[in-house]
Design a protein around this motif. Structure first.
Motif, PDB file in Angstrom:
ATOM      1  N   GLU A 185      -6.454   9.187   2.544  1.00 35.05           N
ATOM      2  CA  GLU A 185      -5.340   8.333   2.963  1.00 35.05           C
ATOM      3  C   GLU A 185      -5.874   7.214   3.872  1.00 35.05           C
ATOM      4  O   GLU A 185      -6.530   7.499   4.867  1.00 35.05           O
ATOM      5  N   PRO A 186      -5.618   5.936   3.528  1.00 36.74           N
ATOM      6  CA  PRO A 186      -6.145   4.840   4.350  1.00 36.74           C
ATOM      7  C   PRO A 186      -5.332   4.545   5.607  1.00 36.74           C
ATOM      8  O   PRO A 186      -5.871   3.973   6.566  1.00 36.74           O
ATOM      9  N   LEU A 220     -10.004   4.528   1.402  1.00 32.38           N
ATOM     10  CA  LEU A 220      -9.518   4.396   0.025  1.00 32.38           C
ATOM     11  C   LEU A 220     -10.176   5.471  -0.816  1.00 32.38           C
ATOM     12  O   LEU A 220     -11.322   5.863  -0.548  1.00 32.38           O
ATOM     13  N   VAL A 221      -9.485   5.914  -1.846  1.00 37.90           N
ATOM     14  CA  VAL A 221     -10.023   7.035  -2.623  1.00 37.90           C
ATOM     15  C   VAL A 221     -11.380   6.685  -3.225  1.00 37.90           C
ATOM     16  O   VAL A 221     -12.288   7.538  -3.268  1.00 37.90           O
ATOM     17  N   GLY A 224      -3.884   9.412  -1.576  1.00 35.04           N
ATOM     18  CA  GLY A 224      -2.578   8.878  -1.181  1.00 35.04           C
ATOM     19  C   GLY A 224      -1.646   9.957  -0.675  1.00 35.04           C
ATOM     20  O   GLY A 224      -0.508  10.081  -1.136  1.00 35.04           O
ATOM     21  N   SER A 225      -2.091  10.718   0.325  1.00 39.21           N
ATOM     22  CA  SER A 225      -1.306  11.880   0.796  1.00 39.21           C
ATOM     23  C   SER A 225      -0.089  11.484   1.616  1.00 39.21           C
ATOM     24  O   SER A 225       0.827  12.301   1.786  1.00 39.21           O
ATOM     25  N   GLY A 226      -0.072  10.274   2.167  1.00 40.56           N
ATOM     26  CA  GLY A 226       1.088   9.828   2.953  1.00 40.56           C
ATOM     27  C   GLY A 226       1.353  10.745   4.137  1.00 40.56           C
ATOM     28  O   GLY A 226       0.452  11.031   4.939  1.00 40.56           O
ATOM     29  N   VAL A 267       3.609  16.097  -0.573  1.00 42.16           N
ATOM     30  CA  VAL A 267       3.064  16.803  -1.736  1.00 42.16           C
ATOM     31  C   VAL A 267       1.950  17.755  -1.286  1.00 42.16           C
ATOM     32  O   VAL A 267       1.800  18.858  -1.823  1.00 42.16           O
ATOM     33  N   ALA A 300       0.818  -1.218   0.000  1.00 39.42           N
ATOM     34  CA  ALA A 300       0.000   0.000   0.000  1.00 39.42           C
ATOM     35  C   ALA A 300       0.848   1.263   0.000  1.00 39.42           C
ATOM     36  O   ALA A 300       0.494   2.260  -0.615  1.00 39.42           O
ATOM     37  N   THR A 301       2.004   1.217   0.703  1.00 39.96           N
ATOM     38  CA  THR A 301       2.802   2.447   0.831  1.00 39.96           C
ATOM     39  C   THR A 301       3.561   2.717  -0.456  1.00 39.96           C
ATOM     40  O   THR A 301       3.602   3.857  -0.944  1.00 39.96           O
ATOM     41  N   GLY A 303      -1.086  10.179  -5.502  1.00 41.63           N
ATOM     42  CA  GLY A 303       0.169   9.600  -4.996  1.00 41.63           C
ATOM     43  C   GLY A 303       0.121   8.088  -4.941  1.00 41.63           C
ATOM     44  O   GLY A 303       0.980   7.467  -4.330  1.00 41.63           O
ATOM     45  N   LEU A 304      -0.915   7.486  -5.547  1.00 48.29           N
ATOM     46  CA  LEU A 304      -1.091   6.032  -5.375  1.00 48.29           C
ATOM     47  C   LEU A 304       0.012   5.223  -6.068  1.00 48.29           C
ATOM     48  O   LEU A 304       0.425   5.554  -7.175  1.00 48.29           O
ATOM     49  N   PHE A 362      -0.607   7.762   9.090  1.00 44.06           N
ATOM     50  CA  PHE A 362      -0.421   8.898   8.182  1.00 44.06           C
ATOM     51  C   PHE A 362      -1.543   9.926   8.386  1.00 44.06           C
ATOM     52  O   PHE A 362      -1.295  11.134   8.344  1.00 44.06           O
ATOM     53  N   PRO A 400       9.154   9.771   1.566  1.00 47.31           N
ATOM     54  CA  PRO A 400       8.187  10.726   1.003  1.00 47.31           C
ATOM     55  C   PRO A 400       8.765  11.397  -0.244  1.00 47.31           C
ATOM     56  O   PRO A 400       9.991  11.485  -0.392  1.00 47.31           O
ATOM     57  N   SER A 401       7.891  11.899  -1.118  1.00 48.69           N
ATOM     58  CA  SER A 401       8.356  12.596  -2.323  1.00 48.69           C
ATOM     59  C   SER A 401       9.175  13.820  -1.948  1.00 48.69           C
ATOM     60  O   SER A 401       8.879  14.508  -0.964  1.00 48.69           O
TER      61      SER A 401
HETATM   62  C1  LIG Z   1       3.922   6.308  -2.646  1.00 52.10           C
HETATM   63  S1  LIG Z   1       3.017   6.828  -1.197  1.00 52.10           S
HETATM   64  C2  LIG Z   1       2.866   8.576  -1.615  1.00 52.10           C
HETATM   65  C3  LIG Z   1       2.773   9.464  -0.389  1.00 52.10           C
HETATM   66  C4  LIG Z   1       2.873  10.945  -0.668  1.00 52.10           C
HETATM   67  N1  LIG Z   1       1.857  11.386  -1.619  1.00 52.10           N
HETATM   68  C5  LIG Z   1       4.232  11.292  -1.202  1.00 52.10           C
HETATM   69  O1  LIG Z   1       4.332  11.562  -2.419  1.00 52.10           O
HETATM   70  O2  LIG Z   1       5.188  11.315  -0.411  1.00 52.10           O
HETATM   71  C6  LIG Z   1       1.412   6.141  -1.526  1.00 52.10           C
HETATM   72  C7  LIG Z   1       0.329   6.472  -0.522  1.00 52.10           C
HETATM   73  O3  LIG Z   1      -0.920   6.018  -1.051  1.00 52.10           O
HETATM   74  C8  LIG Z   1      -1.695   5.481   0.010  1.00 52.10           C
HETATM   75  N2  LIG Z   1      -2.706   4.606  -0.623  1.00 52.10           N
HETATM   76  C9  LIG Z   1      -2.538   3.318  -1.060  1.00 52.10           C
HETATM   77  N3  LIG Z   1      -3.678   2.875  -1.622  1.00 52.10           N
HETATM   78  C10 LIG Z   1      -4.592   3.884  -1.551  1.00 52.10           C
HETATM   79  C11 LIG Z   1      -5.952   4.035  -1.978  1.00 52.10           C
HETATM   80  N4  LIG Z   1      -6.619   3.051  -2.629  1.00 52.10           N
HETATM   81  N5  LIG Z   1      -6.573   5.225  -1.747  1.00 52.10           N
HETATM   82  C12 LIG Z   1      -5.917   6.237  -1.122  1.00 52.10           C
HETATM   83  N6  LIG Z   1      -4.635   6.152  -0.718  1.00 52.10           N
HETATM   84  C13 LIG Z   1      -3.965   5.000  -0.916  1.00 52.10           C
HETATM   85  C14 LIG Z   1      -0.670   4.801   0.892  1.00 52.10           C
HETATM   86  O4  LIG Z   1      -1.144   4.569   2.200  1.00 52.10           O
HETATM   87  C15 LIG Z   1       0.501   5.794   0.822  1.00 52.10           C
HETATM   88  O5  LIG Z   1       0.409   6.746   1.835  1.00 52.10           O
END
Ligand SMILES: C[S@@+](CC[C@H](N)C(=O)[O-])C[C@H]1O[C@@H](n2cnc3c(N)ncnc32)[C@H](O)[C@@H]1O
Length: 230
Positions: free
Chosen positions: A92-93, A124-125, A68-70, A74, A33-34, A140-141, A97, A39-40
């Protein structure tokens, strides 16, 4: 004595290190999931938020969705580029986070002017429903970790809630397929190949620009898509 760079801010550095630690712990706990180990960085966040400045209509406020704000790497850049009347919905699930994001909205200077127009949703989104419409989606997914069906479902959702003429920007990491071809089990390599074909299909249909961001850990690619107006 050596002068510190003008951008050096010990408080900001402490926050960045804490977020990096939190991110890495979650990556170890649930990498699927992560989808990243850190982080970006600022260069990636800047390129991802391009269409908040180059908005579809310069004179009107916009609704922004950030799935997917983590830890908010971003989101902070999005907040810094928001104008009067703009709204931001972060989704964000991961509960840890979400706790971090709520603290960020309440205390980080980037959010000071916009906090009352920002909402953090836990889930989830696709759970957000289809009632709302957005002008810009900054996703950010980690598509590379999803199945082809999951990517298709999310892309269809994005294009359902995106207003005609609206923009979707999303990223992934360079060379993951090549690395997986060498080190990952064949099934995982094939799964990623199939999900990347779905991504490519949407890029072929709606892409308006792609870029590489090398100063990021790991180096990244971005695609920008636009929903047709008719
Ligand atoms: C690659 S990280 C990006 C975090 C942040 N946006 C960054 O760029 O640093 C992916 C994020 O998406 C979240 N995520 C995964 N599946 C998701 C979903 N279906 N809906 C919303 N967020 C999700 C994860 O929990 C994680 O925080």
């Amino acid at each position: 004595m050596t002068a510190l760079p003008r951008s050096y801010d010990p408080q900001r550095l402490g926050v960045s290190l804490r977020d990096a630690g939190l991110f890495l712990r979650q990556a170890v706990r649930t990498f699927r999931a992560t989808g990243a180990i850190a982080p970006s960085g600022q260069a990636l966040a800047g390129a991802l938020t391009r269409y908040i400045d180059q908005r579809p209509d310069q004179d009107s406020p916009i609704a922004i969705l950030e799935p997917g704000s983590g830890t908010g790497a971003v989101s902070r850049t999005i907040a810094a580029h928001m104008r009067e009347g703009d709204t931001l919905d972060m989704v964000e699930p991961n509960a840890e986070f979400v706790e971090r994001l709520n603290a960020l909205v309440g205390t980080d200077p980037s959010f000071a002017e916009v906090a009352d127009r920002v909402t953090v949703h836990q889930g989830l989104v696709t759970d957000l429903g289809t009632d709302r419409r957005f002008d810009v989606i900054v996703s950010g997914l980690p598509f590379a970790n999803f199945t082809a069906d999951e990517v298709r479902e999310i892309m269809e959702y994005y294009f359902q809630v995106l207003r005609p003429g609206g923009y979707l920007s999303f990223f992934g990491y360079l060379y993951t397929k090549q690395v997986k071809a060498i080190i990952a089990p064949r099934e995982d390599y094939l799964r990623q190949a199939r999900s990347s074909w779905v991504v490519q299909d949407w890029v072929d249909r709606y892409g308006v620009g792609s870029e590489r961001v090398l100063p990021n850990l790991p180096p990244a690619w971005i695609h920008h898509l636009r929903k047709p107006v008719d």
